[in-house]
Design a protein around this motif. Structure first.
Motif, PDB file in Angstrom:
ATOM      1  N   SER A 116     -94.660 -12.009 -51.374  1.00 17.10           N
ATOM      2  CA  SER A 116     -95.432 -12.638 -52.445  1.00 17.10           C
ATOM      3  C   SER A 116     -94.536 -12.736 -53.667  1.00 17.10           C
ATOM      4  CB  SER A 116     -96.690 -11.828 -52.795  1.00 17.10           C
ATOM      5  OG  SER A 116     -96.369 -10.743 -53.646  1.00 17.10           O
ATOM      6  N   LYS A 120     -97.863 -10.613 -58.337  1.00 17.69           N
ATOM      7  CA  LYS A 120     -99.036 -11.085 -57.591  1.00 17.69           C
ATOM      8  C   LYS A 120     -99.066 -10.483 -56.191  1.00 17.69           C
ATOM      9  CE  LYS A 120    -100.444 -15.600 -59.367  1.00 17.69           C
ATOM     10  NZ  LYS A 120    -100.674 -17.005 -58.963  1.00 17.69           N
ATOM     11  N   TYR A 121    -100.244 -10.154 -55.728  1.00 16.51           N
ATOM     12  CA  TYR A 121    -100.526  -9.838 -54.329  1.00 16.51           C
ATOM     13  C   TYR A 121     -99.676  -8.688 -53.774  1.00 16.51           C
ATOM     14  CZ  TYR A 121    -102.460 -14.427 -55.172  1.00 16.51           C
ATOM     15  OH  TYR A 121    -103.113 -15.484 -55.737  1.00 16.51           O
ATOM     16  N   THR A 126    -100.918 -11.163 -47.920  1.00 19.69           N
ATOM     17  CA  THR A 126    -100.521 -11.906 -49.128  1.00 19.69           C
ATOM     18  C   THR A 126    -100.648 -13.415 -48.958  1.00 19.69           C
ATOM     19  OG1 THR A 126     -98.206 -11.927 -48.402  1.00 19.69           O
ATOM     20  CG2 THR A 126     -98.916 -10.080 -49.782  1.00 19.69           C
ATOM     21  N   HIS A 127    -100.340 -13.939 -47.778  1.00 20.04           N
ATOM     22  CA  HIS A 127    -100.348 -15.393 -47.590  1.00 20.04           C
ATOM     23  C   HIS A 127    -101.769 -15.939 -47.711  1.00 20.04           C
ATOM     24  CE1 HIS A 127     -96.286 -14.622 -46.392  1.00 20.04           C
ATOM     25  NE2 HIS A 127     -96.648 -14.002 -45.281  1.00 20.04           N
ATOM     26  N   ARG A 129    -104.269 -14.531 -49.182  1.00 15.22           N
ATOM     27  CA  ARG A 129    -104.748 -14.297 -50.554  1.00 15.22           C
ATOM     28  C   ARG A 129    -104.256 -15.393 -51.506  1.00 15.22           C
ATOM     29  NH1 ARG A 129    -102.754  -8.290 -51.261  1.00 15.22           N
ATOM     30  NH2 ARG A 129    -103.513  -8.482 -53.413  1.00 15.22           N
ATOM     31  N   ALA A 130    -103.014 -15.838 -51.324  1.00 12.65           N
ATOM     32  CA  ALA A 130    -102.482 -16.914 -52.169  1.00 12.65           C
ATOM     33  C   ALA A 130    -103.209 -18.225 -51.911  1.00 12.65           C
ATOM     34  CB  ALA A 130    -100.984 -17.075 -51.919  1.00 12.65           C
ATOM     35  N   ASP A 135    -103.533 -21.098 -55.226  1.00 16.00           N
ATOM     36  CA  ASP A 135    -102.207 -21.159 -55.839  1.00 16.00           C
ATOM     37  C   ASP A 135    -101.439 -22.384 -55.351  1.00 16.00           C
ATOM     38  OD1 ASP A 135    -102.864 -18.781 -56.996  1.00 16.00           O
ATOM     39  OD2 ASP A 135    -101.437 -17.551 -55.853  1.00 16.00           O
ATOM     40  N   HIS A 138     -96.178 -19.976 -53.553  1.00 16.76           N
ATOM     41  CA  HIS A 138     -96.160 -18.622 -53.009  1.00 16.76           C
ATOM     42  C   HIS A 138     -94.687 -18.293 -52.777  1.00 16.76           C
ATOM     43  CE1 HIS A 138     -97.728 -15.152 -50.957  1.00 16.76           C
ATOM     44  NE2 HIS A 138     -97.359 -15.533 -49.748  1.00 16.76           N
TER      45      HIS A 138
END
Length: 217
Positions: A116, A120-121, A126-127, A129-130, A135, A138
């Motif tokens: 990330s 962030k994250y 993480t992927h 969540r982005a 977003d 990333h």
């Protein structure tokens, strides 16, 4: 290059070891002035151990499930690492939260790659969540490891665009390509004594990097 001039590195893994492979490739090509002294996994039968064996690198498996506490596991891990006297410890997909005693022992000489654009994250998934956050970009970050999870000083980041039809899997694949570039580069900077950590800040060529580190692209 004479092996006595090579920096000793120990790599910790938990899985397939594709970032380990990128570092092995850099070592074998001569780009990285290092010797990977050992690869240590907390899981047996993972592909990363195969990658190490194929490169004739000594391996250890320390199963965290065999220890009564996180502290006991970390002490055994520390003892195993220190047998090899590394100048740098590299966390290449090592999926364990480390104790403060452990992180302090290697402070300023342990790096991690995180998928990330930190801060962030932090943590997992993480992927997705982005994507869920809407977003536009990333990426991945390499950072020095401190007691704060994914919170140490950022050294370098690479960004990728998030497309309209992006999935966590497609985004992960895009990010991974850049991980394989920025992680060996960070190891090279450290091995060439260009990268240091002072206080809670990363320095490249003696100059402090800002909170998002060196921007790769």
């Amino acid at each position: 290059m004479n092996s006595t001039n090579l920096m000793s590195v120990v790599v910790l893994i938990s899985g397939s070891g594709s970032n380990l492979q990128a570092i092995i490739d850099g070592m074998q090509s001569g780009q990285l002035p290092i010797q990977i002294s050992a690869v240590i996994s907390n899981k047996a039968d993972v592909k990363g151990l195969e990658r190490a064996a194929n490169a004739s690198i000594p391996t250890h498996v320390i199963n965290h499930k065999e220890f009564s506490s996180r502290e006991a596991f970390d002490r055994e891990l520390m003892a195993t690492i220190d047998q090899h006297k590394p100048q740098l410890v590299v966390l290449a997909g090592f999926m364990r939260i480390l104790t403060e005693e452990f992180t302090n022992h290697y402070l300023g000489r342990m790096i991690n790659i995180h998928p990330s654009l930190l801060p962030k994250y932090q943590g997992l998934h993480t992927h997705q969540r982005a994507i869920d956050a809407g977003d536009s970009h990333h990426g991945a970050s390499v950072h020095f490891v401190t007691a704060e999870l994914d919170g140490g000083p950022v050294i370098v980041q690479a960004k990728v665009a998030i497309d309209d039809q992006e999935t966590a899997d497609t985004l992960a694949a895009k990010v991974l390509k850049f991980e394989h570039q920025i992680f060996p580069q960070t190891v090279q900077w450290f091995a060439e004594h260009r990268l240091t950590m002072e206080g809670n800040q990363a320095l490249l060529d003696g100059k402090p990097l800002d909170k998002t580190g060196f921007q790769w692209n």
